[in-house]
Design an enzyme around this catalytic site. Structure first.
Site, PDB file in Angstrom:
ATOM      1  N   HIS A 140       0.849  -1.190   0.000  1.00 45.85           N
ATOM      2  CA  HIS A 140       0.000   0.000   0.000  1.00 45.85           C
ATOM      3  C   HIS A 140       0.884   1.239   0.000  1.00 45.85           C
ATOM      4  CE1 HIS A 140      -2.334   3.295   1.914  1.00 45.85           C
ATOM      5  NE2 HIS A 140      -3.324   2.805   1.185  1.00 45.85           N
ATOM      6  N   HIS A 149      -2.568   3.705  -3.145  1.00 43.70           N
ATOM      7  CA  HIS A 149      -2.411   2.906  -4.359  1.00 43.70           C
ATOM      8  C   HIS A 149      -1.820   1.555  -3.981  1.00 43.70           C
ATOM      9  CE1 HIS A 149      -1.794   1.956  -8.539  1.00 43.70           C
ATOM     10  NE2 HIS A 149      -0.503   1.787  -8.359  1.00 43.70           N
TER      11      HIS A 149
END
Length: 206
Positions: A140, A149
């Site tokens: 992450h 993202h």
């Protein structure tokens, strides 16, 4: 799915139950009289507090801890420990990257965690060590719990046993690049969020 299969006189095996689900035994022992009680619970993953390494986090998770509990003997302290009752084919390890602050907000932690390429596990019924190999990492990127993202690194599905530890790929949306497990373990120490370990098959004796 099971009901639908039964209606068609077919059998159905849930892949989650067959490959990912496992059971943990929580044992509580009174510090006074030594009385023990146990409770078995079903898990789909292990959620570990970030430590120096995944192996260290696992040891901390399984280590006995002291807690307050009123026993029938009058003692108010007990010890509690966790152990595996069963082992899955695929062990999912969740690294706790988010924590609640004293102001009741959630923040992400960025401590570096050494990613173990192998784990040795055993059950409370057998002392035999079972080896698990790292097959995939989900990372992450971002600072918030509601944004960020995700990037996935994983071994090639058709990688041969000889090069299975080096034949990896990084999947970043539509960008796919070749990589190695050593590069992944080095680059994802502060971002790794989910780790997937696969049980290794026992080598057949010659």
């Amino acid at each position: 799915m099971k009901s639908a299969a039964a209606a068609e006189t077919l059998s159905y095996t849930c892949p989650v139950e067959a490959h990912i689900s496992f059971q943990m035994l929580n044992t509580r022992q009174c510090a006074g009289c030594g009385h023990e009680s146990g409770r078995t619970e079903k898990y789909l993953n292990l959620s570990l507090v970030s430590k120096d390494s995944v192996s260290q986090g696992l040891l901390e998770y399984l280590k006995a801890e002291q807690l307050e509990f009123k026993c029938h003997c009058g003692a108010s302290e007990s010890w509690q420990r966790r152990s595996f009752s069963t082992l899955p084919n695929v062990l999912i390890v969740h690294l706790q990257r988010f924590e609640v602050t004293p102001f009741f907000t959630v923040k992400k932690t960025h401590e570096a965690v050494s990613l173990s390429t192998e784990l040795l596990l055993s059950t409370n019924q057998s002392a035999e060590k079972i080896k698990y190999s790292l097959k995939s990492v989900v990372s992450h990127f971002g600072s918030g719990v509601k944004s960020g993202h995700y990037v996935s690194d994983g071994v090639y599905r058709n990688a041969s046993p000889e090069n299975g530890n080096t034949c990896w790929a990084t999947y970043n949306d539509d960008l796919v690049q070749e990589t190695t497990v050593s590069h992944v373990c080095q680059q994802r120490q502060t971002t790794a969020y989910l780790l997937f370990y696969q049980k290794q098959r026992k080598q057949e004796s010659s």
